[in-house]
Scaffold this motif. Structure first.
Motif, PDB file in Angstrom:
ATOM      1  N   UNK A  11      -8.748   8.968   3.006  1.00 28.96           N
ATOM      2  CA  UNK A  11      -7.672   8.319   2.244  1.00 28.96           C
ATOM      3  C   UNK A  11      -7.325   6.971   2.837  1.00 28.96           C
ATOM      4  N   UNK A  12      -7.319   6.876   4.158  1.00 34.57           N
ATOM      5  CA  UNK A  12      -6.970   5.611   4.798  1.00 34.57           C
ATOM      6  C   UNK A  12      -8.020   4.549   4.520  1.00 34.57           C
ATOM      7  N   UNK A  13      -9.274   4.952   4.436  1.00 38.51           N
ATOM      8  CA  UNK A  13     -10.338   3.990   4.146  1.00 38.51           C
ATOM      9  C   UNK A  13     -10.307   3.530   2.695  1.00 38.51           C
ATOM     10  N   UNK A  19      -1.936  -6.473   6.123  1.00 38.76           N
ATOM     11  CA  UNK A  19      -1.643  -6.878   7.489  1.00 38.76           C
ATOM     12  C   UNK A  19      -0.636  -5.922   8.094  1.00 38.76           C
ATOM     13  N   UNK A  20      -0.461  -6.001   9.414  1.00 37.49           N
ATOM     14  CA  UNK A  20       0.484  -5.123  10.089  1.00 37.49           C
ATOM     15  C   UNK A  20       1.888  -5.351   9.548  1.00 37.49           C
ATOM     16  N   UNK A 119      -7.946  -4.258   9.236  1.00 33.15           N
ATOM     17  CA  UNK A 119      -7.970  -3.023  10.017  1.00 33.15           C
ATOM     18  C   UNK A 119      -8.239  -3.335  11.482  1.00 33.15           C
ATOM     19  N   UNK A 120      -9.184  -4.247  11.757  1.00 34.53           N
ATOM     20  CA  UNK A 120      -9.505  -4.616  13.132  1.00 34.53           C
ATOM     21  C   UNK A 120      -8.278  -5.125  13.876  1.00 34.53           C
ATOM     22  N   UNK A 121      -7.447  -5.907  13.194  1.00 31.11           N
ATOM     23  CA  UNK A 121      -6.277  -6.491  13.845  1.00 31.11           C
ATOM     24  C   UNK A 121      -5.234  -5.445  14.237  1.00 31.11           C
ATOM     25  N   UNK A 174      -3.213   1.664   9.769  1.00 29.53           N
ATOM     26  CA  UNK A 174      -3.837   1.118   8.570  1.00 29.53           C
ATOM     27  C   UNK A 174      -2.764   1.006   7.491  1.00 29.53           C
ATOM     28  N   UNK A 175      -1.990  -0.091   7.484  1.00 26.91           N
ATOM     29  CA  UNK A 175      -0.956  -0.263   6.460  1.00 26.91           C
ATOM     30  C   UNK A 175      -1.570  -0.384   5.065  1.00 26.91           C
TER      31      UNK A 175
END
Length: 227
Positions: A11-13, A19-20, A119-121, A174-175
Motif C-alpha cells: 500500500x505504501x508503494x 515530501x516530508x 521516498x529517499x529523502x 512515506x507521506x
C-alpha cells in the motif's frame, strides 16, 4: 504476521508519495514483531504494538516519545522464558533529506521531483533513551540453574523491575496525499534495535547484556499548521 507486513508495504508503494510533513506535530501507531537476543539459543517472534508522537523541528529532523507493549521469549532445550514487557523512550530522528540540498519550498519540491527521490529523502536513522519494565516468567530446572552458576552467572531474583534502555532506529516515512500545507498521512516502516543495560530480559544474568529487535509497520497523522 508476514501478510500484514507485505500488505502495508505494498500500500505504501502504491500510494502517491509526497515530501516530508511540513506540519509541526505527528501522532502514530502500529504493530509488528519483537524478538529477543538473549542467553537462550532459540527466540520466538511475538506480536507487539506501539504508539508515538513527534515534534518536527524541521521537515527532516524530529524529536518524539514512543511507547511499546510486547513480548519476547525463548528456549534452550526444555528451559524457557517469557517477558511481557512495557517500554517507553524519548528519541530523535534525522532524515536523509537534510543532506540532499532540497529547496525550502516543499510544495514546489513535491510537484517537480520523482517519487523515488521523495521516498529517499524520508529514510532516517535515530536513537534515544528510555525505560523498560519486565514481567518475566521462567521455567528453569535445578540442573539448568546449577549450570548457570557454574559459569559465573545467576538466576535473576527481580523479574518485574524497571531498567534503562537505549533504542536505535532505522526506517522510512512515506507521506501520501496532498493538502495546501503538505501531506497529512504517512506509512512508516521501522526497525528498532534496543540495547539493555542489565542483562535481564530472560531471567538469566550473565556476562553480556540482552538486546531485542522490533520490526514494525504503522500509520502517522500530522496535526496543525506552521505559521
Amino acid at each position: 504476521m508476514k501478510k500484514l507486513f507485505f500488505t502495508f508495504i505494498l500500500l505504501s508503494c502504491l500510494a502517491t508519495a509526497s515530501a516530508q510533513f511540513s506540519r509541526p506535530i505527528t501522532i502514530g501507531a502500529g504493530a509488528g514483531a519483537a524478538y529477543g537476543m538473549t542467553d537462550f539459543k532459540n527466540s520466538k517472534a511475538h506480536f507487539t504494538w506501539y504508539g508515538e508522537g513527534d515534534y518536527l523541528i524541521s521537515p527532516f529532523i524530529s524529536v518524539g516519545l514512543r511507547a511499546e507493549k510486547g513480548t519476547v521469549s525463548g528456549n534452550s532445550m526444555e528451559e524457557t522464558y517469557k517477558n511481557s514487557y512495557y517500554a517507553g523512550n524519548v528519541n530523535a530522528k534525522l532524515r536523509l533529506g537534510k543532506f540532499m540540498n532540497l529547496p525550502d519550498n516543499y510544495s514546489y519540491y513535491t510537484l517537480v521531483t520523482s517519487d523515488f527521490e521523495r521516498i529517499l529523502s524520508n529514510i532516517y536513522i535515530g536513537a534515544g533513551a528510555g525505560l523498560m519494565k519486565n514481567r518475566i516468567a521462567t521455567n528453569f530446572s535445578p540442573e539448568f540453574q546449577e549450570g548457570v552458576a557454574a559459569i559465573g552467572g545467576e538466576i535473576a531474583q527481580d523479574r518485574s523491575g524497571i531498567h534503562f534502555v537505549v533504542p536505535i532506529n532505522v526506517g522510512v516515512d512515506i507521506p501520501f496525499g496532498r493538502t495546501l500545507y503538505g501531506p497529512q498521512w504517512a506509512v512508516n516502516v521501522n526497525y528498532q534495535h534496543t540495547l539493555t543495560t542489565n542483562d535481564n530480559l530472560d531471567g538469566v544474568i550473565n556476562k553480556n547484556n540482552d538486546q531485542y529487535g522490533f520490526l514494525s509497520v504503522g500509520v502517522k497523522y500530522a496535526l496543525f499548521n506552521r505559521n
